[in-house]
Design a protein around this motif. Sequence first.
Motif, PDB file in Angstrom:
ATOM      1  N   ASP A  32       0.829  -1.212   0.000  1.00 20.46           N
ATOM      2  CA  ASP A  32       0.000   0.000   0.000  1.00 20.46           C
ATOM      3  C   ASP A  32       0.862   1.260   0.000  1.00 20.46           C
ATOM      4  O   ASP A  32       0.542   2.249  -0.670  1.00 20.46           O
ATOM      5  N   ALA A  33       1.957   1.226   0.750  1.00 18.72           N
ATOM      6  CA  ALA A  33       2.839   2.395   0.838  1.00 18.72           C
ATOM      7  C   ALA A  33       3.996   2.324  -0.148  1.00 18.72           C
ATOM      8  O   ALA A  33       4.821   3.240  -0.204  1.00 18.72           O
ATOM      9  N   ASN A  34       4.081   1.224  -0.924  1.00 17.43           N
ATOM     10  CA  ASN A  34       5.182   1.027  -1.869  1.00 17.43           C
ATOM     11  C   ASN A  34       6.542   1.117  -1.173  1.00 17.43           C
ATOM     12  O   ASN A  34       7.465   1.795  -1.641  1.00 17.43           O
ATOM     13  N   GLU A  35       6.665   0.395  -0.049  1.00 16.58           N
ATOM     14  CA  GLU A  35       7.902   0.400   0.723  1.00 16.58           C
ATOM     15  C   GLU A  35       8.323  -1.023   1.073  1.00 16.58           C
ATOM     16  O   GLU A  35       7.477  -1.914   1.262  1.00 16.58           O
ATOM     17  N   ILE A  36       9.632  -1.195   1.172  1.00 18.83           N
ATOM     18  CA  ILE A  36      10.200  -2.481   1.549  1.00 18.83           C
ATOM     19  C   ILE A  36      11.031  -2.290   2.813  1.00 18.83           C
ATOM     20  O   ILE A  36      11.837  -1.364   2.902  1.00 18.83           O
ATOM     21  N   TYR A  37      10.827  -3.165   3.773  1.00 21.30           N
ATOM     22  CA  TYR A  37      11.640  -3.215   4.984  1.00 21.30           C
ATOM     23  C   TYR A  37      12.573  -4.415   4.841  1.00 21.30           C
ATOM     24  O   TYR A  37      12.116  -5.526   4.562  1.00 21.30           O
ATOM     25  N   PHE A  38      13.861  -4.177   5.014  1.00 18.44           N
ATOM     26  CA  PHE A  38      14.814  -5.253   4.760  1.00 18.44           C
ATOM     27  C   PHE A  38      15.984  -5.189   5.741  1.00 18.44           C
ATOM     28  O   PHE A  38      16.311  -4.132   6.291  1.00 18.44           O
ATOM     29  N   LEU A  39      16.621  -6.331   5.942  1.00 13.33           N
ATOM     30  CA  LEU A  39      17.834  -6.423   6.747  1.00 13.33           C
ATOM     31  C   LEU A  39      19.031  -6.415   5.814  1.00 13.33           C
ATOM     32  O   LEU A  39      18.986  -7.007   4.724  1.00 13.33           O
ATOM     33  N   ALA A  40      20.093  -5.749   6.228  1.00 11.33           N
ATOM     34  CA  ALA A  40      21.291  -5.663   5.395  1.00 11.33           C
ATOM     35  C   ALA A  40      22.537  -5.648   6.266  1.00 11.33           C
ATOM     36  O   ALA A  40      22.504  -5.209   7.421  1.00 11.33           O
ATOM     37  N   ASN A  41      23.635  -6.130   5.690  1.00 11.61           N
ATOM     38  CA  ASN A  41      24.936  -6.174   6.362  1.00 11.61           C
ATOM     39  C   ASN A  41      25.910  -5.216   5.687  1.00 11.61           C
ATOM     40  O   ASN A  41      25.873  -5.038   4.470  1.00 11.61           O
ATOM     41  N   GLY A  42      26.786  -4.628   6.484  1.00  8.50           N
ATOM     42  CA  GLY A  42      27.952  -3.942   5.950  1.00  8.50           C
ATOM     43  C   GLY A  42      27.779  -2.502   5.546  1.00  8.50           C
ATOM     44  O   GLY A  42      28.697  -1.910   4.975  1.00  8.50           O
ATOM     45  N   LYS A  43      26.609  -1.913   5.812  1.00  4.49           N
ATOM     46  CA  LYS A  43      26.440  -0.514   5.393  1.00  4.49           C
ATOM     47  C   LYS A  43      27.280   0.433   6.256  1.00  4.49           C
ATOM     48  O   LYS A  43      27.804   1.432   5.764  1.00  4.49           O
ATOM     49  N   PRO A  49      31.041  -6.359   9.492  1.00  5.41           N
ATOM     50  CA  PRO A  49      30.178  -6.462   8.314  1.00  5.41           C
ATOM     51  C   PRO A  49      29.134  -7.566   8.404  1.00  5.41           C
ATOM     52  O   PRO A  49      28.258  -7.652   7.541  1.00  5.41           O
ATOM     53  N   TYR A  50      29.212  -8.405   9.442  1.00  4.39           N
ATOM     54  CA  TYR A  50      28.229  -9.462   9.615  1.00  4.39           C
ATOM     55  C   TYR A  50      27.045  -9.006  10.478  1.00  4.39           C
ATOM     56  O   TYR A  50      26.063  -9.735  10.596  1.00  4.39           O
ATOM     57  N   TYR A  51      27.136  -7.838  11.089  1.00  3.22           N
ATOM     58  CA  TYR A  51      26.031  -7.328  11.884  1.00  3.22           C
ATOM     59  C   TYR A  51      24.908  -6.871  10.960  1.00  3.22           C
ATOM     60  O   TYR A  51      25.121  -6.071  10.048  1.00  3.22           O
ATOM     61  N   SER A  52      23.704  -7.355  11.217  1.00  5.72           N
ATOM     62  CA  SER A  52      22.561  -7.079  10.355  1.00  5.72           C
ATOM     63  C   SER A  52      21.686  -5.983  10.972  1.00  5.72           C
ATOM     64  O   SER A  52      21.409  -6.010  12.173  1.00  5.72           O
ATOM     65  N   HIS A  53      21.254  -5.013  10.140  1.00  8.53           N
ATOM     66  CA  HIS A  53      20.424  -3.897  10.591  1.00  8.53           C
ATOM     67  C   HIS A  53      19.186  -3.802   9.706  1.00  8.53           C
ATOM     68  O   HIS A  53      19.195  -4.221   8.542  1.00  8.53           O
ATOM     69  N   LEU A  54      18.116  -3.209  10.260  1.00  7.79           N
ATOM     70  CA  LEU A  54      16.858  -3.056   9.528  1.00  7.79           C
ATOM     71  C   LEU A  54      16.794  -1.680   8.856  1.00  7.79           C
ATOM     72  O   LEU A  54      17.111  -0.659   9.472  1.00  7.79           O
ATOM     73  N   SER A 101      17.268   0.520  12.784  1.00 11.17           N
ATOM     74  CA  SER A 101      17.892  -0.146  13.943  1.00 11.17           C
ATOM     75  C   SER A 101      19.377   0.212  13.982  1.00 11.17           C
ATOM     76  O   SER A 101      20.230  -0.639  13.721  1.00 11.17           O
ATOM     77  N   PRO A 102      19.702   1.441  14.333  1.00  9.96           N
ATOM     78  CA  PRO A 102      21.096   1.882  14.282  1.00  9.96           C
ATOM     79  C   PRO A 102      21.966   1.365  15.420  1.00  9.96           C
ATOM     80  O   PRO A 102      23.189   1.491  15.368  1.00  9.96           O
ATOM     81  N   HIS A 127      20.942  -7.617  14.527  1.00  7.33           N
ATOM     82  CA  HIS A 127      19.534  -7.404  14.847  1.00  7.33           C
ATOM     83  C   HIS A 127      18.642  -8.498  14.269  1.00  7.33           C
ATOM     84  O   HIS A 127      18.854  -8.979  13.155  1.00  7.33           O
ATOM     85  N   SER A 128      17.617  -8.866  15.037  1.00  6.12           N
ATOM     86  CA  SER A 128      16.535  -9.712  14.525  1.00  6.12           C
ATOM     87  C   SER A 128      15.225  -8.987  14.775  1.00  6.12           C
ATOM     88  O   SER A 128      15.082  -8.264  15.774  1.00  6.12           O
ATOM     89  N   ILE A 129      14.255  -9.192  13.882  1.00  4.97           N
ATOM     90  CA  ILE A 129      13.027  -8.395  13.879  1.00  4.97           C
ATOM     91  C   ILE A 129      11.811  -9.308  13.971  1.00  4.97           C
ATOM     92  O   ILE A 129      11.722 -10.324  13.285  1.00  4.97           O
ATOM     93  N   ASN A 130      10.863  -8.924  14.830  1.00  5.53           N
ATOM     94  CA  ASN A 130       9.597  -9.639  14.943  1.00  5.53           C
ATOM     95  C   ASN A 130       8.462  -8.621  14.826  1.00  5.53           C
ATOM     96  O   ASN A 130       8.330  -7.733  15.666  1.00  5.53           O
ATOM     97  N   TRP A 131       7.658  -8.760  13.764  1.00 12.82           N
ATOM     98  CA  TRP A 131       6.613  -7.778  13.462  1.00 12.82           C
ATOM     99  C   TRP A 131       5.301  -8.114  14.157  1.00 12.82           C
ATOM    100  O   TRP A 131       4.968  -9.282  14.374  1.00 12.82           O
ATOM    101  N   SER A 132       4.525  -7.068  14.456  1.00 12.70           N
ATOM    102  CA  SER A 132       3.141  -7.257  14.893  1.00 12.70           C
ATOM    103  C   SER A 132       2.333  -7.741  13.688  1.00 12.70           C
ATOM    104  O   SER A 132       2.741  -7.542  12.536  1.00 12.70           O
ATOM    105  N   PRO A 133       1.181  -8.384  13.926  1.00  8.76           N
ATOM    106  CA  PRO A 133       0.384  -8.898  12.788  1.00  8.76           C
ATOM    107  C   PRO A 133       0.027  -7.831  11.756  1.00  8.76           C
ATOM    108  O   PRO A 133      -0.026  -8.124  10.555  1.00  8.76           O
ATOM    109  N   ASN A 134      -0.207  -6.581  12.202  1.00  7.64           N
ATOM    110  CA  ASN A 134      -0.558  -5.531  11.246  1.00  7.64           C
ATOM    111  C   ASN A 134       0.647  -4.748  10.747  1.00  7.64           C
ATOM    112  O   ASN A 134       0.508  -3.782   9.990  1.00  7.64           O
ATOM    113  N   HIS A 135       1.848  -5.147  11.198  1.00  9.83           N
ATOM    114  CA  HIS A 135       3.105  -4.532  10.770  1.00  9.83           C
ATOM    115  C   HIS A 135       3.199  -3.042  11.099  1.00  9.83           C
ATOM    116  O   HIS A 135       3.929  -2.304  10.445  1.00  9.83           O
TER     117      HIS A 135
END
Length: 726
Positions: free
Chosen positions: A361-372, A378-383, A397-398, A403-411
């Motif tokens: 609906d918002a045309n957005e992607i939430y993703f985890l990435a390493n090394g930014k 570089p193995y630490y993962s952030h959202l 998630s600075p 980091h590991s992420i657990n979303w609510s049902p409605n995100h």
Amino acid sequence: MKRSLLIIFIAFLSTFSIRSQNEIKKVTIEDYDRAVQFLSSNPDKFIFRKSVNPTWLNDENFWYQITTESGKEFILINTKTGKRNSAKNLEDLLANSDLDSSTSEKKYSKTEMVSPDGKKVAFIKDWNLWMRNLKTGEETQLTHDGVENYGYATDNAGWKRSDKAILLWSPDSEKIATYKQDQRHVSDMYLVTTNVGAPRLQQWKYPLPEDDKAIQIERVIIDTEKNEVISLNIEPDPRRGTLCDNINCSGAFDDNEWSDDSSRLYFISTSRDHRSAKLRMANATTGEVKEIFEEKVETQYESGRGQINWSYLDNSNEIIWYSERDDYGHLYLYDAENGKLKNRITEGEFVVTKVSYVDEDANEIYFLANGKNKDANPYYSHLYKIGFDGKGLKELSPETGDHSINWSPNHEYFIDSYSTPTKPNISVLKKKDGKVVTKLEEANIDKLIANGWNAPKEFNVRSANDQWDLYGLMFTPKNLDKSKKYPVVNYIYPGPQGGSIRKWTFDASRRDHQALAELGFIVIVLEGSCNPGRTKSFHDACYGSLSENTLPDQISGIKQLAEKYSYIDTSKVGVWGHSGGGSATVAAMFKYPEFYKVGIAESGNHDNRNYEDDWGERYIGLMGEKPDSSSAYIYDANAQYAENLKGKLMLAHGAKDDNVPPYHTYLVVDALIKANKDFDLLVIPHARHGYGDDFYYMMRRRWDYFVEHLKGAEHPKNYKIDLKKD
């Protein structure tokens, strides 16, 4: 007289010195007892408020259980207000609320696949697929032509097999995407039991690189309302996936997605060598297949790191696609109608690992990435989040850590849990824009430290070719004397599917590394090149031949650490590993005998001609019909280098290992005998790949071997590690 007294005094000093040395070179039962305190759940009992594993009751409320010094505690959180209630049991926690924690009784087994509406299950019986109505119990046979080794939805990749049905229900619960699997033409594997009387033969299909064809899957869609099997109009696919060496790595039928209206199935066909990934769309009524686009690579295609990252977007008829085409794992947006690239979504010198949530609906992607963050591991993962158009990148998630992420049902909210190997977990409730609602828990390790726990040391060194920074962990005795020299134990898992460390989160009992360090060793665990989690060139550094096993990196790294820490004794280096690490251990002892003096190789896949086809074919390539002496499969095989052994080597294998069959170790044993070499062999008659009930026996024998042959000390006889395997 004085001369005589002098001689007597010197003799006394000599005797005292010898006795002292003998005392120093004896590792006692008490030492082993102390080491055991660092295993399994022993250190965990001194960690309080360790982590948050939520059970969501609705969009706004969740509960979780933690352990405190006074016992268990149950916490209820409201996401909007951050309000927190606690109780000693769940019933009391929810008694004064309007929330219902009850769950429906499960009426099906783990081998059955329940439909989205929860009304029916699909399962395998006699090589055919059946369906059962959960309310009435009525069973319906959905397919009728399945026969032995040519049946529907079967789960067998050779190294992994089960009775579970592999399939994907459509959203309307009326159709099933699955396959008819032809494994009649591939090799058989055999194991025999160890028992009094006649042994029992275990036989199953286990494909090898020498087989002309891999296991084939003939894709079908089953209309359960019409009881009709619709064959997809394409040639059979090899049993391959984009995530790992199987089509159900996630536990489901991977690389398949239904459209919301259940009229179309989107799926990927992966070539036998993993160099081609074809995204296709099937009409669920006719079985007609349209090819949308194909990605070809020179080595092997992966759709993510630990998770498949491609997805179909119903709202816009687009495809989110994952690719490493610029050396970094990134996301791209494609038109699902014509297969043309619309735009890049992510770009830069970092690696997208997992798509966490797609907000169409918002045309957005939430993703985890390493090394930014170039200053961090570089193995630490952030959202992060970003728009489909590649704009508006924002870190959510600075905080330093993995980091590991657990979303609510409605995100609308997520629980962000993060830690490092040396800093325990912190869990925070955040809004989806990254704003903190409330801090949930911070693990307390005061009592753990008070009871002698010693944090590992994070380090980084340069790769052997000076191309990359490498990262690792070093474990030292709690009572480390920096004025002394300590022998080194190098734990290794060369991948390239995993790595020696794998998890960069807090773990108080990481294997037995700290336990072994307590017996007087420096334990070094280094993530060498060729392992995943970073750039494609880093991962592909050993593509085409796995014989290097990251060993040049390991040796170079240990030498670099020895220059920094004087207590590291590089004249006494041992190595051990399990599975791929067992193979790497033998390679270390055979190819670098001047450096590695003692090795323990557990359950190693020492010759990939004898291991299931997809492992070698994914990372080496196809073996070919007539491999010559230059073939990587031959060059990589350990047995041919047996004559180079100089140090002490223990080989261990479970006689019932159905992942890496014991013949791998027997090939090395045979070569060592022919080379007239001394070695030690431990065969565990009833053990499979992980040793099961004999896990701690193997661990104790490993300790004994390093204490005796690397440390040069006497160990307690027949010591028992009295723990249950987790």
